[in-house]
Design an enzyme around this catalytic site. Sequence first.
Site, PDB file in Angstrom:
ATOM      1  N   LYS A  19      69.090 -21.441 153.900  1.00 21.11           N
ATOM      2  CA  LYS A  19      69.626 -22.347 154.445  1.00 21.11           C
ATOM      3  C   LYS A  19      69.591 -22.099 155.835  1.00 21.11           C
ATOM      4  O   LYS A  19      69.856 -20.508 156.547  1.00 21.11           O
ATOM      5  CB  LYS A  19      71.616 -21.900 153.484  1.00 21.11           C
ATOM      6  CG  LYS A  19      72.659 -22.231 154.573  1.00 21.11           C
ATOM      7  CD  LYS A  19      73.738 -22.005 153.223  1.00 21.11           C
ATOM      8  CE  LYS A  19      74.662 -23.055 153.278  1.00 21.11           C
ATOM      9  NZ  LYS A  19      76.634 -22.571 152.546  1.00 21.11           N
ATOM     10  N   SER A  75      79.482 -26.334 150.934  1.00 22.35           N
ATOM     11  CA  SER A  75      78.962 -26.292 152.133  1.00 22.35           C
ATOM     12  C   SER A  75      76.888 -26.121 151.939  1.00 22.35           C
ATOM     13  O   SER A  75      76.419 -26.785 152.805  1.00 22.35           O
ATOM     14  CB  SER A  75      78.426 -25.256 153.747  1.00 22.35           C
ATOM     15  OG  SER A  75      78.569 -24.049 152.921  1.00 22.35           O
ATOM     16  N   SER A 127      80.881 -23.066 147.989  1.00 26.20           N
ATOM     17  CA  SER A 127      80.159 -23.658 148.693  1.00 26.20           C
ATOM     18  C   SER A 127      78.347 -23.223 147.467  1.00 26.20           C
ATOM     19  O   SER A 127      78.107 -23.853 148.278  1.00 26.20           O
ATOM     20  CB  SER A 127      79.916 -22.965 150.167  1.00 26.20           C
ATOM     21  OG  SER A 127      81.053 -23.583 150.852  1.00 26.20           O
TER      22      SER A 127
END
Length: 491
Positions: free
Chosen positions: A79, A159, A183
Amino acid sequence: MTDLTKLTLAGALDGLKSKSFSSVELTQAFVDAIEASNDTINAYVVKTPEKALEMAEASDKRIAAGEAGALEGAPLGVKDLYCTKGVRTTACSNILGEFTPTYESSVTQQLWDRGAVMLGKLNMDEFAMGSSNETSRFGPPANPWRREGTNQTLTPGGSSGGSAAAVAADLCLGATASDTGGSIRQPASFTGTVGIKPTYGRASRFGMVAFASSLDQAGPIAKTVEDSAILLEAMCGHDAKDSTSLPEPVPNWRDAVSRGVEGMKIGIPKEYRVDGMPEEIEALWSQGIEWLKAQGAEILDVSLPHTKYALPAYYIVAPAEASSNLARYDGMRYGTRVSGEDLVHTYEGTRSAGFGNEVQRRLMIGTYVLSSGYYDAYYLRAQKVRTKILNDFEEVFKTCDALLTPTCPSAAFAYGEKSGDPVQMYLNDIFTVTANLAGLPGISVPAALDKQGLPLGLQVIGKALDEEACFRVGGALEDAAGFVAKPEKWW
C-alpha cells in the site's frame, strides 16, 4: 506460467520450497499479469518490475543454499502508505509530490528480511481517508467483481482499495494494508478476500504515513485465512522505533487457523442489528451463527450499549488527529509548494492545491473540534465515549472468547452511488470502527455471494492480543462457507 498467479500464498511457498518453480518464474508471471491488466484495474500506482525480478533472483539463490526465509520468493504488493526506500511514496496525495523515501518502514523491512519480493505500490484513498478509494490522486481502482448483468465499475472499498483489488485480481499473492476505521476489513469484504487488523501496537507504525495515530494499524489482505496468518506473523513484532509498539511475542497464528472452535463461546452483539440492514446480510449473519454452532461453539447473546455512539465518536477523534498529523505538510520541507506573496498565502496555496476535497473536509472538522471553546464539547467528550466503548468490550469478553458480526452493511457499490453524500459514505464503517476505537483485533472472512453475485463478509472481533481467537473462528467460518468464488475476468 500464468496459472502461477492463481496460487495462494501458502501454495506458492510450498511450490518454491519444493522447487516446482522458481521465484523468478513466479514473479515474472505477476509482472506480466500487472502489465496486461493494471491500466484497467488501476491497483498499482508504482510498478517495480526490475526491482522485483532482482529480489526474486536473490531469493532463488537463498532457496538453493538452504537459507530461505519464511516468505522467501513470494511476490507482494505494498500500500502506498508505507515508506519504501528508493521507491516513490505519496499516500496517493498531491501534497507529497514525487517524495521518494531514503528509509524503509519497519513492516516492509520485516517482509523483505523474510524474503518477500516487492511488485510495486498500491492505490489507496488519499492519506487513507475514504471508504471507496475515490479520493486517490491517481484515480480510483476497479473492483474485479461486477454485478450480474451490468458493466458498472464497483469500488473495491477504501482506503486499502488497491490492496484488495490486486489480491482479488491475482496481481499479487498478498498485500500490506492499513486500518483506521475498517480500511482493511471493508475492502476485504467487498472483494471476496480476507483482511485482518491486529491489536493496536502489534505491528509497528514506523514509516507509515500517519492519518490518526491512536487508530492506525498495519495488517494484510490475502486470499485465505491461512495466508493472512502467514503475512501477519511476518508483519508484527516489537519495534523500538515506534513508542506505541507492544513488547509482545508473535504467536504461531498459522496453526490456530485449523484448530477449530470446539468449546469456544461466541458473542452476538444485538446492537449490530441496525435499521435498514439488507435481509441478505442478516441471513448471512444467522448462517454464520449456525456454522459455528455446528462446529461445537457456544453462542451467547451480548450487548455493547455504547456501539451507537462509535461512528460519531470516530468521526471526531480521527479528523482531530489527522489535523494534527497533517499540519506538517506545508510546502516548506518536502512535497509540492505553491508560492504566494507571503508565508500565509504560501501555506494556503500549497494545502488547497495539495489536499483533495475529502482530506480538506476532515482537516476542517478536526481543526474545529480541537479549537478553543469546542475541545471539551467535542474531542474530550468523544474520548470519554471511546473509553465507554472499550469498557463494553471488556465486560462482554468476561463471558465470551470472540464476537461475530457482519463486516459491512452492504456489498460493493458502484462509483458515484454514494460519493455525493459524505454521511452515507461514512456509514460503511458502522460495523468496523468499534474495534479501532477499542484497539482490538478484527478479521473479515468472505462467506457468501449476494443476489447480484457480489461477495459478503463476516467479521470476527477478538480480545486484545488474542488474534488467535480471530484466526480460529475465521478458519472455521472459511471451512463451513466453502467460499471459492472468483470474479469472472473482464479486465
